[in-house]
Design an enzyme around this catalytic site. Structure first.
Site, PDB file in Angstrom:
ATOM      1  N   GLU A  67      63.864 -19.073  15.184  1.00 57.89           N
ATOM      2  CA  GLU A  67      62.793 -18.093  15.368  1.00 57.89           C
ATOM      3  C   GLU A  67      61.574 -18.781  15.980  1.00 57.89           C
ATOM      4  O   GLU A  67      61.274 -19.929  15.653  1.00 57.89           O
ATOM      5  CB  GLU A  67      62.426 -17.480  14.008  1.00 57.89           C
ATOM      6  CG  GLU A  67      61.482 -16.300  14.071  1.00 57.89           C
ATOM      7  CD  GLU A  67      61.326 -15.640  12.705  1.00 57.89           C
ATOM      8  OE1 GLU A  67      60.197 -15.250  12.362  1.00 57.89           O
ATOM      9  OE2 GLU A  67      62.336 -15.523  11.968  1.00 57.89           O
ATOM     10  N   ASP A  90      57.553 -17.703  16.633  1.00 55.92           N
ATOM     11  CA  ASP A  90      56.651 -16.645  16.146  1.00 55.92           C
ATOM     12  C   ASP A  90      55.254 -16.675  16.727  1.00 55.92           C
ATOM     13  O   ASP A  90      54.599 -17.734  16.755  1.00 55.92           O
ATOM     14  CB  ASP A  90      56.452 -16.767  14.632  1.00 55.92           C
ATOM     15  CG  ASP A  90      57.669 -16.407  13.820  1.00 55.92           C
ATOM     16  OD1 ASP A  90      58.579 -15.785  14.373  1.00 55.92           O
ATOM     17  OD2 ASP A  90      57.693 -16.742  12.630  1.00 55.92           O
ATOM     18  N   GLU A 131      52.132 -14.340  15.206  1.00 51.56           N
ATOM     19  CA  GLU A 131      51.714 -13.328  14.241  1.00 51.56           C
ATOM     20  C   GLU A 131      50.196 -13.230  14.289  1.00 51.56           C
ATOM     21  O   GLU A 131      49.504 -14.256  14.252  1.00 51.56           O
ATOM     22  CB  GLU A 131      52.175 -13.664  12.822  1.00 51.56           C
ATOM     23  CG  GLU A 131      53.672 -13.536  12.617  1.00 51.56           C
ATOM     24  CD  GLU A 131      54.081 -13.710  11.172  1.00 51.56           C
ATOM     25  OE1 GLU A 131      55.020 -13.050  10.729  1.00 51.56           O
ATOM     26  OE2 GLU A 131      53.439 -14.534  10.472  1.00 51.56           O
TER      27      GLU A 131
END
Length: 289
Positions: free
Chosen positions: A102, A104, A106
């Protein structure tokens, strides 16, 4: 700079623009599925715009139809305006399963007038805990800004408006897993996380301000996909990455990276002595660019 060096720089820049600008059509109907949230996710304006909303009942999300294995992903976002405390807008690449990879972005909301926190992380074989956090040098709710992930076998680069903010290098030779074998889809979601998102959960979501809405446009992927393979020109230039690296992490790019990390980074796991009293993770030794 000599004539040959100048020509190489120009060719690299032209190649990168061609790759980024021509890989896939910018249409959300073609590229994405709304996956949860019922009517709270919308594709509109002929497929060139997408919005996600959050209310007291539910958030919303979408994912890409294609799976990607290396490349550059660009998305323009305009984040939740006003009092966004307690909300999280997530935009990331991910595979599935307990040993998933993953990458990311955010965006952690905040009270009106206080800055968003941009949270980044990298998971490999199910292990994350590689967080770096930043304030942004602009208001991400006033206009659209471009957030990009460049994913290659040798490194991952996070960019904001084409400025590198973070580089995560492949440190497999040090025993550190790196995302390189699992195809990943693009995901995004807007959800309530007021148990931790703003000041560690001290500031709760003000539901009187709902619905909270984030907007998306300008999606582009210059990448290899499981379904379609790689564009031949992209694949040949991508083999060692030297042309793209020269463009993204040239002298100017490295200066911009140091500027962002000096003035806007607010957390780096590679300098958290309380968290790692016995020594930092091995990849931290090669985190400098």
């Amino acid at each position: 700079m000599g004539r040959s060096s100048s020509l190489t720089t120009v060719v690299a820049a032209i190649l990168l623009v061609t790759l980024v600008g021509s890989a896939y059509a910018n249409n959300f109907f073609d590229e994405f599925d709304l996956t949860w949230g019922d009517h709270r996710g919308k594709i509109f304006n002929g497929g060139t715009m997408l919005s996600l909303s959050l209310d007291r009942v539910s958030g919303s999300g979408f994912k890409s139809k294609k799976e990607y294995l290396f490349g550059r992903i660009d998305m323009q976002l305009k984040l939740v305006a006003g009092n966004s405390a307690g909300t999280v807008t997530a935009y990331y690449l991910s595979s599935q399963g307990a040993t998933h990879d993953e990458i990311d972005f955010e965006f952690l909301g905040n009270e009106t007038g206080k800055p968003y926190v941009l949270h980044t992380n990298v998971f490999a074989q199910g292990k994350g805990d590689r967080e770096q956090q930043f304030y942004l040098w602009f208001d991400p709710t006033k206009n659209f800004h471009t957030y990009s992930i460049v994913w290659r076998p040798q490194h991952i680069i996070f960019l904001v408006d084409n400025l590198p903010i973070r580089v995560f290098n492949n440190a497999e030779r040090l025993g550190v897993p790196f995302p390189k074998s699992q195809p990943m889809k693009i995901y995004s979601s807007l959800w309530n996380a007021d148990d931790w998102a703003t000041r560690g959960g001290l500031v709760k979501t003000d539901w009187s301000k709902a619905p909270f809405t984030a907007y998306y446009r300008g999606f582009n992927a210059a990448a290899c996909t499981v379904s379609s393979g790689c564009d031949p020109k992209f694949k040949s230039s991508f083999g060692d990455g030297k042309l793209q690296v020269a463009n993204e992490l040239n002298a100017y790019g490295r200066r911009r990276l140091r500027w962002v990390q000096k003035y806007f980074m607010i957390y780096n796991y590679c300098s958290d002595l309380k968290r790692f009293p016995r020594g930092f993770p091995p990849e931290c030794k090669r985190s400098r660019v």
